[in-house]
Write an enzyme that holds these catalytic residues in place. Structure first.
Site, PDB file in Angstrom:
ATOM      1  N   THR A  84       0.776  -1.242   0.000  1.00  0.00           N
ATOM      2  CA  THR A  84       0.000   0.000   0.000  1.00  0.00           C
ATOM      3  C   THR A  84       0.810   1.296   0.000  1.00  0.00           C
ATOM      4  OG1 THR A  84      -0.078   0.042   2.421  1.00  0.00           O
ATOM      5  CG2 THR A  84      -1.886  -1.100   1.291  1.00  0.00           C
ATOM      6  N   THR A 125      -8.951   2.394  -4.471  1.00  0.00           N
ATOM      7  CA  THR A 125      -8.452   3.644  -3.873  1.00  0.00           C
ATOM      8  C   THR A 125      -8.734   4.828  -4.789  1.00  0.00           C
ATOM      9  OG1 THR A 125      -6.421   4.837  -3.295  1.00  0.00           O
ATOM     10  CG2 THR A 125      -6.172   3.023  -4.832  1.00  0.00           C
ATOM     11  N   ASP A 126      -8.812   6.022  -4.197  1.00  0.00           N
ATOM     12  CA  ASP A 126      -8.997   7.233  -5.022  1.00  0.00           C
ATOM     13  C   ASP A 126      -7.791   7.487  -5.918  1.00  0.00           C
ATOM     14  OD1 ASP A 126      -7.143   8.180  -3.121  1.00  0.00           O
ATOM     15  OD2 ASP A 126      -8.356   9.909  -2.516  1.00  0.00           O
ATOM     16  N   GLU A 127      -6.645   6.859  -5.591  1.00  0.00           N
ATOM     17  CA  GLU A 127      -5.442   7.106  -6.395  1.00  0.00           C
ATOM     18  C   GLU A 127      -5.583   6.587  -7.828  1.00  0.00           C
ATOM     19  OE1 GLU A 127      -1.565   6.658  -5.018  1.00  0.00           O
ATOM     20  OE2 GLU A 127      -2.013   7.243  -2.957  1.00  0.00           O
ATOM     21  N   TYR A 149       2.093   1.784  -7.412  1.00  0.00           N
ATOM     22  CA  TYR A 149       1.051   1.347  -6.466  1.00  0.00           C
ATOM     23  C   TYR A 149      -0.334   1.569  -7.079  1.00  0.00           C
ATOM     24  CZ  TYR A 149      -2.508   1.968  -2.880  1.00  0.00           C
ATOM     25  OH  TYR A 149      -3.691   1.912  -2.175  1.00  0.00           O
ATOM     26  N   LYS A 153      -3.271  -1.112  -8.249  1.00  0.00           N
ATOM     27  CA  LYS A 153      -4.632  -1.096  -7.690  1.00  0.00           C
ATOM     28  C   LYS A 153      -5.668  -0.915  -8.812  1.00  0.00           C
ATOM     29  CE  LYS A 153      -5.823  -1.144  -3.974  1.00  0.00           C
ATOM     30  NZ  LYS A 153      -6.194  -2.268  -3.068  1.00  0.00           N
TER      31      LYS A 153
HETATM   32  P1  NAD Z   1      -1.724  -1.803   5.242  1.00  0.00           P
HETATM   33  O1  NAD Z   1      -0.457  -1.718   4.459  1.00  0.00           O
HETATM   34  O2  NAD Z   1      -1.791  -1.202   6.586  1.00  0.00           O
HETATM   35  O3  NAD Z   1      -2.157  -3.335   5.400  1.00  0.00           O
HETATM   36  C1  NAD Z   1      -2.066  -4.250   4.334  1.00  0.00           C
HETATM   37  C2  NAD Z   1      -2.262  -5.644   4.924  1.00  0.00           C
HETATM   38  O4  NAD Z   1      -2.244  -6.595   3.856  1.00  0.00           O
HETATM   39  C3  NAD Z   1      -1.167  -6.050   5.912  1.00  0.00           C
HETATM   40  O5  NAD Z   1      -1.728  -6.652   7.051  1.00  0.00           O
HETATM   41  C4  NAD Z   1      -0.338  -7.065   5.123  1.00  0.00           C
HETATM   42  O6  NAD Z   1       0.313  -8.032   5.942  1.00  0.00           O
HETATM   43  C5  NAD Z   1      -1.411  -7.679   4.242  1.00  0.00           C
HETATM   44  N1  NAD Z   1      -0.866  -8.300   3.033  1.00  0.00           N
HETATM   45  C6  NAD Z   1       0.027  -7.763   2.163  1.00  0.00           C
HETATM   46  N2  NAD Z   1       0.316  -8.656   1.191  1.00  0.00           N
HETATM   47  C7  NAD Z   1      -0.416  -9.768   1.458  1.00  0.00           C
HETATM   48  C8  NAD Z   1      -0.566 -11.026   0.813  1.00  0.00           C
HETATM   49  N3  NAD Z   1       0.113 -11.317  -0.327  1.00  0.00           N
HETATM   50  N4  NAD Z   1      -1.402 -11.936   1.341  1.00  0.00           N
HETATM   51  C9  NAD Z   1      -2.088 -11.659   2.483  1.00  0.00           C
HETATM   52  N5  NAD Z   1      -1.977 -10.491   3.152  1.00  0.00           N
HETATM   53  C10 NAD Z   1      -1.155  -9.561   2.638  1.00  0.00           C
HETATM   54  O7  NAD Z   1      -2.856  -1.208   4.292  1.00  0.00           O
HETATM   55  P2  NAD Z   1      -4.138  -0.297   4.611  1.00  0.00           P
HETATM   56  O8  NAD Z   1      -3.723   1.107   4.615  1.00  0.00           O
HETATM   57  O9  NAD Z   1      -4.881  -0.887   5.713  1.00  0.00           O
HETATM   58  O10 NAD Z   1      -4.959  -0.527   3.248  1.00  0.00           O
HETATM   59  C11 NAD Z   1      -5.862  -1.606   3.122  1.00  0.00           C
HETATM   60  C12 NAD Z   1      -6.498  -1.556   1.738  1.00  0.00           C
HETATM   61  O11 NAD Z   1      -7.162  -0.309   1.569  1.00  0.00           O
HETATM   62  C13 NAD Z   1      -5.516  -1.668   0.595  1.00  0.00           C
HETATM   63  O12 NAD Z   1      -6.109  -2.435  -0.426  1.00  0.00           O
HETATM   64  C14 NAD Z   1      -5.326  -0.226   0.131  1.00  0.00           C
HETATM   65  O13 NAD Z   1      -4.970  -0.177  -1.221  1.00  0.00           O
HETATM   66  C15 NAD Z   1      -6.705   0.329   0.381  1.00  0.00           C
HETATM   67  N6  NAD Z   1      -6.790   1.771   0.638  1.00  0.00           N
HETATM   68  C16 NAD Z   1      -6.049   2.330   1.632  1.00  0.00           C
HETATM   69  C17 NAD Z   1      -6.205   3.678   1.920  1.00  0.00           C
HETATM   70  C18 NAD Z   1      -5.427   4.356   3.025  1.00  0.00           C
HETATM   71  O14 NAD Z   1      -5.465   5.575   3.132  1.00  0.00           O
HETATM   72  N7  NAD Z   1      -4.719   3.629   3.884  1.00  0.00           N
HETATM   73  C19 NAD Z   1      -7.109   4.450   1.173  1.00  0.00           C
HETATM   74  C20 NAD Z   1      -7.830   3.833   0.145  1.00  0.00           C
HETATM   75  C21 NAD Z   1      -7.683   2.494  -0.091  1.00  0.00           C
HETATM   76  O1  DAU Z   2      -5.414   8.231  -1.340  1.00  0.00           O
HETATM   77  C1  DAU Z   2      -5.479   6.942  -0.832  1.00  0.00           C
HETATM   78  C2  DAU Z   2      -4.082   6.420  -0.605  1.00  0.00           C
HETATM   79  O2  DAU Z   2      -3.583   7.126   0.530  1.00  0.00           O
HETATM   80  C3  DAU Z   2      -4.017   4.921  -0.355  1.00  0.00           C
HETATM   81  O3  DAU Z   2      -4.480   4.249  -1.501  1.00  0.00           O
HETATM   82  C4  DAU Z   2      -2.579   4.512  -0.022  1.00  0.00           C
HETATM   83  O4  DAU Z   2      -2.523   3.132   0.289  1.00  0.00           O
HETATM   84  C5  DAU Z   2      -2.121   5.303   1.185  1.00  0.00           C
HETATM   85  O5  DAU Z   2      -0.766   5.001   1.453  1.00  0.00           O
HETATM   86  C6  DAU Z   2      -2.271   6.794   0.922  1.00  0.00           C
HETATM   87  O6  DAU Z   2      -1.340   7.242  -0.084  1.00  0.00           O
HETATM   88  P1  DAU Z   2      -0.562   8.639   0.062  1.00  0.00           P
HETATM   89  O7  DAU Z   2       0.639   8.582  -0.782  1.00  0.00           O
HETATM   90  O8  DAU Z   2      -1.502   9.770  -0.122  1.00  0.00           O
HETATM   91  O9  DAU Z   2      -0.186   8.561   1.659  1.00  0.00           O
HETATM   92  P2  DAU Z   2       1.142   8.951   2.435  1.00  0.00           P
HETATM   93  O10 DAU Z   2       0.800   8.903   3.890  1.00  0.00           O
HETATM   94  O11 DAU Z   2       2.321   8.194   1.970  1.00  0.00           O
HETATM   95  O12 DAU Z   2       1.344  10.465   2.020  1.00  0.00           O
HETATM   96  C7  DAU Z   2       0.329  11.442   2.235  1.00  0.00           C
HETATM   97  C8  DAU Z   2       0.848  12.773   1.729  1.00  0.00           C
HETATM   98  O13 DAU Z   2       1.915  13.198   2.589  1.00  0.00           O
HETATM   99  C9  DAU Z   2       1.413  12.703   0.331  1.00  0.00           C
HETATM  100  O14 DAU Z   2       1.098  13.900  -0.374  1.00  0.00           O
HETATM  101  C10 DAU Z   2       2.925  12.613   0.551  1.00  0.00           C
HETATM  102  C11 DAU Z   2       3.124  13.388   1.843  1.00  0.00           C
HETATM  103  N1  DAU Z   2       4.238  12.893   2.687  1.00  0.00           N
HETATM  104  C12 DAU Z   2       4.279  11.591   3.007  1.00  0.00           C
HETATM  105  C13 DAU Z   2       5.293  11.068   3.794  1.00  0.00           C
HETATM  106  C14 DAU Z   2       5.341   9.595   4.144  1.00  0.00           C
HETATM  107  C15 DAU Z   2       5.196  13.786   3.169  1.00  0.00           C
HETATM  108  O15 DAU Z   2       5.142  15.000   2.892  1.00  0.00           O
HETATM  109  N2  DAU Z   2       6.214  13.289   3.946  1.00  0.00           N
HETATM  110  C16 DAU Z   2       6.301  11.960   4.278  1.00  0.00           C
HETATM  111  O16 DAU Z   2       7.267  11.568   4.969  1.00  0.00           O
END
Ligand code: NAD
Ligand code: DAU
Length: 338
Positions: A84, A125-127, A149, A153
């Site tokens: 992710t 994801t919105d990405e 990434y 997705k």
């Molecule tokens: P995370 O990285 O915290 O957790 C991912 C989990 O998936 C972990 O527990 C990891 O061990 C497990 N995993 C990875 N590879 C695997 C595999 N091959 N088999 C089984 N398990 C596996 O992620 P998150 O932030 O909780 O995101 C969860 C989902 O939501 C993802 O699909 C991500 O793309 C989506 N998403 C996240 C965000 C965000 O802001 N965090 C926003 C939109 C969508």
């Molecule tokens: O938009 C949804 C996505 O949000 C999910 O699909 C992804 O799994 C999740 O990781 C997240 O992606 P981002 O790249 O937006 O999240 P991140 O926390 O890595 O970064 C958020 C913003 O902050 C981005 O504009 C980059 C900036 N950033 C990030 C880090 C880690 C910094 O400025 N400094 C940093 O050290």
């Protein structure tokens, strides 16, 4: 009992969803399937590991021998498992293809064979819309992912859709904005900046700090998924956005203020390559089903930052003892400040 399979349930959103589901649905039995990568942690599920309505399976979603039978006997699959972190995908994309694309394919193949499956939620994801300079992305907009990434997705998002269109697998696709809340791995901006600031360590703000993210509290995300499991229509895509557009600079200021730390901790560093400038979702479709975010950003951010301040048992072992994480973070920091 309703059999629910949650992939990636030991990660950030997955573990919050497992906890939410067990609390909300006394008639659900939840199986977590998780590979326990660097981001997946048993600690995230510490309070539900012994729950008789929860079973934890350590395994890879891309391993058909493990994942297949779990999908085949499920009534509901909520598929969170993924690699992710955008920065990691820029360094090395292989695991993203393995899990996000091939792993999703393995689950969908098993879903074709399942006889009692009534919902397969593909967590996208919105990405996938790419950077949106103005306006808000609607579910029908073109997908223009711009980093490995989000491209992985987007592939999974459309693959899942194709299994509905072709084989009638009851797929819905959800595209959420940036989540925040407890148990988020401290490589992501909010937990990283909060935990650095707690220890008076500088926080590396990428580029000019004016990139915009739309923040969604993880509890609001769980409520949206719960609603969509029951009321979503197969073959449809649903945006889930928090409606809180904030620049990274503003976000950083709020985190530091919540902790009573000086703005001098902000360290401007080199930008992320291909850094998407802005994401923004139209959530009219989900609002039509009656969902609205309930957590005000000010309250949610304050309580989230307080959670990290109150729970060092959770993040200190990662940041201080996990050699792989320390090496990853130091290399990132060195590359951006050199
Ligand atoms: P995370 O990285 O915290 O957790 C991912 C989990 O998936 C972990 O527990 C990891 O061990 C497990 N995993 C990875 N590879 C695997 C595999 N091959 N088999 C089984 N398990 C596996 O992620 P998150 O932030 O909780 O995101 C969860 C989902 O939501 C993802 O699909 C991500 O793309 C989506 N998403 C996240 C965000 C965000 O802001 N965090 C926003 C939109 C969508
Ligand atoms: O938009 C949804 C996505 O949000 C999910 O699909 C992804 O799994 C999740 O990781 C997240 O992606 P981002 O790249 O937006 O999240 P991140 O926390 O890595 O970064 C958020 C913003 O902050 C981005 O504009 C980059 C900036 N950033 C990030 C880090 C880690 C910094 O400025 N400094 C940093 O050290």
């Amino acid at each position: 009992m309703v059999e629910v399979l949650v992939t990636g349930g030991a990660g950030f959103i997955g573990s919050n969803f497992v906890r939410f589901a067990l609390r909300q649905h006394p008639d659900w039995h939840v199986t977590t399937l998780d590979k326990l990568t660097y981001a997946g942690r048993r600690e995230n599920l510490h309070d539900v590991m012994a729950d008789p309505r929860h079973t934890f399976v350590h395994g890879d979603i891309a391993d058909a021998a493990v994942a297949g039978p779990l999908v085949e006997r499920a009534n509901i699959v909520v598929h969170f498992a993924a690699e992710t972190h955008v920065d990691r995908s820029i360094q090395a994309a292989g695991e993203f293809i393995h899990t996000d694309v091939v792993g999703t394919f393995v689950l969908l193949e098993a879903a074709r064979r399942a006889t009692s499956l009534r919902r397969f939620v593909q967590i996208s994801t919105d990405e996938v819309y790419g950077s949106v300079p103005t306006g808000a992305s609607r579910e029908t907009d073109e997908l223009k992912p711009r980093n490995p990434y989000s491209a992985s997705k987007a592939a999974a998002d459309r693959l899942a859709y194709s299994y509905w269109a072709t084989y009638d697998v009851p797929v819905i696709v959800t595209r959420a904005s940036n989540n925040y809340g407890p148990y988020q791995f401290p490589e992501k901006v909010i937990p990283l900046f909060a935990t650095n600031a707690i220890d008076d360590i500088q926080v590396p703000l990428y580029g000019d700090g004016l990139n915009v993210r739309d923040w969604l509290h993880v509890d609001d995300h769980c409520r949206a998924l719960d609603l969509l499991i029951e009321q979503g229509t197969s073959g449809e895509v649903y945006n889930v956005g928090g409606g809180n557009e904030v620049t990274n600079r503003d976000l950083t200021t709020r985190i530091l203020e919540a902790l009573g730390k000086p703005l001098s901790l902000i360290r401007p560093v080199a930008d992320r390559p291909g850094h998407d400038r802005r994401y923004c979702l139209s959530t009219a479709k989900l609002a039509g089903l009656g969902w609205h975010p309930e957590v005000a950003f000010e309250d949610g951010l304050r309580s989230t930052v307080a959670w990290y301040a109150d729970n060092p048992w959770w993040w200190r072992p990662i940041k201080e003892q996990d050699a792989a994480f320390k090496a990853y973070y130091q290399a990132q920091y060195a590359a951006r400040t050199s």
